[in-house]
Design a protein around this motif. Sequence first.
Motif, PDB file in Angstrom:
ATOM      1  N   LEU A   3       0.780  -1.396   0.059  1.00 31.83           N
ATOM      2  CA  LEU A   3       0.157  -0.040  -0.227  1.00 31.83           C
ATOM      3  C   LEU A   3       1.260   1.266   0.538  1.00 31.83           C
ATOM      4  O   LEU A   3       1.672   1.129   1.254  1.00 31.83           O
ATOM      5  N   VAL A   4       0.616   1.820  -0.750  1.00 25.65           N
ATOM      6  CA  VAL A   4       0.886   3.561  -0.982  1.00 25.65           C
ATOM      7  C   VAL A   4       0.352   4.582  -1.203  1.00 25.65           C
ATOM      8  O   VAL A   4      -1.188   4.792  -1.585  1.00 25.65           O
ATOM      9  N   GLU A   5       0.317   5.229   0.032  1.00 29.06           N
ATOM     10  CA  GLU A   5       0.234   6.741   0.528  1.00 29.06           C
ATOM     11  C   GLU A   5       0.261   8.153  -0.508  1.00 29.06           C
ATOM     12  O   GLU A   5       1.935   8.358  -0.529  1.00 29.06           O
ATOM     13  N   SER A   6      -0.108   8.500  -1.102  1.00 33.31           N
ATOM     14  CA  SER A   6       0.001   9.822  -1.275  1.00 33.31           C
ATOM     15  C   SER A   6      -0.960  11.490  -1.670  1.00 33.31           C
ATOM     16  O   SER A   6      -2.232  10.934  -0.877  1.00 33.31           O
ATOM     17  N   ARG A  18      -7.279  15.198  -0.371  1.00 36.16           N
ATOM     18  CA  ARG A  18      -7.829  14.226  -1.236  1.00 36.16           C
ATOM     19  C   ARG A  18      -6.130  12.873  -0.699  1.00 36.16           C
ATOM     20  O   ARG A  18      -5.077  13.331  -1.735  1.00 36.16           O
ATOM     21  N   LEU A  19      -5.848  11.937  -0.241  1.00 42.62           N
ATOM     22  CA  LEU A  19      -5.314  11.321   0.064  1.00 42.62           C
ATOM     23  C   LEU A  19      -5.816   9.995  -0.473  1.00 42.62           C
ATOM     24  O   LEU A  19      -7.151   9.140  -1.242  1.00 42.62           O
ATOM     25  N   SER A  20      -4.936   9.367  -1.289  1.00 45.03           N
ATOM     26  CA  SER A  20      -5.030   8.224  -2.021  1.00 45.03           C
ATOM     27  C   SER A  20      -4.398   7.186  -1.414  1.00 45.03           C
ATOM     28  O   SER A  20      -2.896   6.925  -1.177  1.00 45.03           O
ATOM     29  N   CYS A  21      -4.471   5.959  -2.071  1.00 45.91           N
ATOM     30  CA  CYS A  21      -3.514   4.327  -1.486  1.00 45.91           C
ATOM     31  C   CYS A  21      -3.795   3.674  -2.498  1.00 45.91           C
ATOM     32  O   CYS A  21      -5.019   2.782  -3.096  1.00 45.91           O
ATOM     33  N   VAL A  22      -3.088   3.650  -2.928  1.00 47.28           N
ATOM     34  CA  VAL A  22      -3.050   2.522  -4.197  1.00 47.28           C
ATOM     35  C   VAL A  22      -2.186   1.439  -3.277  1.00 47.28           C
ATOM     36  O   VAL A  22      -0.726   1.459  -2.962  1.00 47.28           O
ATOM     37  N   ALA A  23      -2.800  -0.016  -4.464  1.00 47.66           N
ATOM     38  CA  ALA A  23      -2.081  -1.177  -3.974  1.00 47.66           C
ATOM     39  C   ALA A  23      -1.944  -1.757  -5.028  1.00 47.66           C
ATOM     40  O   ALA A  23      -1.950  -1.415  -5.585  1.00 47.66           O
ATOM     41  N   SER A  24      -0.647  -2.694  -4.726  1.00 46.90           N
ATOM     42  CA  SER A  24       0.037  -3.631  -5.943  1.00 46.90           C
ATOM     43  C   SER A  24       0.210  -5.159  -5.400  1.00 46.90           C
ATOM     44  O   SER A  24       0.503  -4.730  -4.409  1.00 46.90           O
ATOM     45  N   ARG A  71     -13.699   4.070  -3.024  1.00 44.65           N
ATOM     46  CA  ARG A  71     -12.588   3.213  -3.541  1.00 44.65           C
ATOM     47  C   ARG A  71     -13.394   2.834  -4.983  1.00 44.65           C
ATOM     48  O   ARG A  71     -14.199   2.964  -5.556  1.00 44.65           O
ATOM     49  N   ASP A  72     -12.095   2.700  -5.801  1.00 42.86           N
ATOM     50  CA  ASP A  72     -11.879   2.890  -7.231  1.00 42.86           C
ATOM     51  C   ASP A  72     -11.451   1.358  -7.346  1.00 42.86           C
ATOM     52  O   ASP A  72     -10.087   0.856  -7.843  1.00 42.86           O
ATOM     53  N   ASN A  73     -11.972   0.250  -7.027  1.00 36.31           N
ATOM     54  CA  ASN A  73     -11.423  -1.322  -7.663  1.00 36.31           C
ATOM     55  C   ASN A  73     -10.844  -1.476  -9.294  1.00 36.31           C
ATOM     56  O   ASN A  73      -9.619  -2.003  -8.496  1.00 36.31           O
ATOM     57  N   ALA A  74     -11.428  -1.075  -9.823  1.00 34.73           N
ATOM     58  CA  ALA A  74     -10.865  -0.804 -10.797  1.00 34.73           C
ATOM     59  C   ALA A  74      -9.254  -0.381 -11.163  1.00 34.73           C
ATOM     60  O   ALA A  74      -8.671  -0.519 -11.913  1.00 34.73           O
ATOM     61  N   LYS A  75      -8.882   0.652 -10.249  1.00 30.77           N
ATOM     62  CA  LYS A  75      -7.800   1.518 -10.172  1.00 30.77           C
ATOM     63  C   LYS A  75      -6.762   0.639  -9.085  1.00 30.77           C
ATOM     64  O   LYS A  75      -5.812   1.537  -8.841  1.00 30.77           O
ATOM     65  N   ASN A  76      -7.499  -0.220  -8.059  1.00 31.33           N
ATOM     66  CA  ASN A  76      -6.704  -0.603  -7.299  1.00 31.33           C
ATOM     67  C   ASN A  76      -6.419   0.217  -5.612  1.00 31.33           C
ATOM     68  O   ASN A  76      -5.553   0.486  -5.398  1.00 31.33           O
ATOM     69  N   THR A  77      -7.546   1.348  -5.928  1.00 31.08           N
ATOM     70  CA  THR A  77      -7.409   2.931  -4.521  1.00 31.08           C
ATOM     71  C   THR A  77      -8.619   3.091  -3.840  1.00 31.08           C
ATOM     72  O   THR A  77      -9.572   2.531  -4.200  1.00 31.08           O
ATOM     73  N   VAL A  78      -7.875   3.566  -3.284  1.00 34.37           N
ATOM     74  CA  VAL A  78      -8.665   4.001  -2.093  1.00 34.37           C
ATOM     75  C   VAL A  78      -8.185   5.333  -1.585  1.00 34.37           C
ATOM     76  O   VAL A  78      -7.340   5.796  -1.574  1.00 34.37           O
ATOM     77  N   GLU A  88      -6.046  20.267  14.754  1.00 30.05           N
ATOM     78  CA  GLU A  88      -5.618  19.327  15.480  1.00 30.05           C
ATOM     79  C   GLU A  88      -5.493  17.542  14.961  1.00 30.05           C
ATOM     80  O   GLU A  88      -5.316  16.348  14.921  1.00 30.05           O
ATOM     81  N   GLU A  89      -5.896  17.968  13.572  1.00 29.71           N
ATOM     82  CA  GLU A  89      -6.425  16.514  13.133  1.00 29.71           C
ATOM     83  C   GLU A  89      -4.529  16.996  11.976  1.00 29.71           C
ATOM     84  O   GLU A  89      -4.770  15.763  10.787  1.00 29.71           O
ATOM     85  N   THR A  90      -3.110  17.861  11.826  1.00 28.79           N
ATOM     86  CA  THR A  90      -2.416  17.512  12.051  1.00 28.79           C
ATOM     87  C   THR A  90      -1.471  15.989  11.932  1.00 28.79           C
ATOM     88  O   THR A  90      -1.501  15.905  13.621  1.00 28.79           O
ATOM     89  N   ALA A  91      -1.266  15.575  11.165  1.00 32.18           N
ATOM     90  CA  ALA A  91      -0.793  14.299  11.796  1.00 32.18           C
ATOM     91  C   ALA A  91      -0.322  12.932  10.264  1.00 32.18           C
ATOM     92  O   ALA A  91      -0.834  13.510   9.734  1.00 32.18           O
ATOM     93  N   VAL A  92       0.540  11.856  10.534  1.00 39.31           N
ATOM     94  CA  VAL A  92       0.811  11.370   9.390  1.00 39.31           C
ATOM     95  C   VAL A  92      -0.777  10.166   9.517  1.00 39.31           C
ATOM     96  O   VAL A  92      -1.203   9.586  10.223  1.00 39.31           O
ATOM     97  N   TYR A  93      -1.094  10.180   8.091  1.00 37.41           N
ATOM     98  CA  TYR A  93      -2.247   9.027   7.461  1.00 37.41           C
ATOM     99  C   TYR A  93      -2.096   8.379   7.383  1.00 37.41           C
ATOM    100  O   TYR A  93      -0.550   8.308   5.804  1.00 37.41           O
ATOM    101  N   TYR A  94      -1.797   7.100   7.681  1.00 39.25           N
ATOM    102  CA  TYR A  94      -1.910   5.790   7.625  1.00 39.25           C
ATOM    103  C   TYR A  94      -3.746   5.009   6.729  1.00 39.25           C
ATOM    104  O   TYR A  94      -4.151   5.069   6.604  1.00 39.25           O
ATOM    105  N   CYS A  95      -2.250   4.152   5.557  1.00 41.00           N
ATOM    106  CA  CYS A  95      -3.837   3.149   4.621  1.00 41.00           C
ATOM    107  C   CYS A  95      -3.164   1.529   5.394  1.00 41.00           C
ATOM    108  O   CYS A  95      -2.419   1.862   5.406  1.00 41.00           O
ATOM    109  N   ALA A  96      -4.316   1.178   5.693  1.00 40.94           N
ATOM    110  CA  ALA A  96      -4.457   0.051   6.172  1.00 40.94           C
ATOM    111  C   ALA A  96      -5.397  -0.821   6.185  1.00 40.94           C
ATOM    112  O   ALA A  96      -6.242  -0.993   4.809  1.00 40.94           O
TER     113      ALA A  96
END
Length: 123
Positions: A3-6, A18-24, A71-78, A88-96
Amino acid sequence: VQLVESGGGLVQTGGSLRLSCVASGSTIDRYAVAWFRQAPGKERDGVAVINSGVRSAAYADSVKGRFTISRDNAKNTVYLQMNSMKHEETAVYYCAAYEGLGYVLSASRYNLWGRGTQVTVSS
């Protein structure tokens, strides 16, 4: 599966990102996928999750009405659309992700994690 976030970055209070999480490595259509966040010195908290089937979603109370997971399963992306952001929402955001049914926001349920993307909300 990897999983790779951007999409992280600097945004002003009240702004949007808008955050993206691409799965490979495999398709993620069988996986529940969630976003978590962790601020310095704090625990990792669940933000939003979307399930593998009918795409039901659940949100932390603090983000309901402002954040949207999709999610867009065709793009393997959430995605995580974040609006009206707060300092206060400053943080590192993780995809899981985990393979299976349901949608929970407990970190212990997830066995696949990205490395995270930094989100900074200026006050």
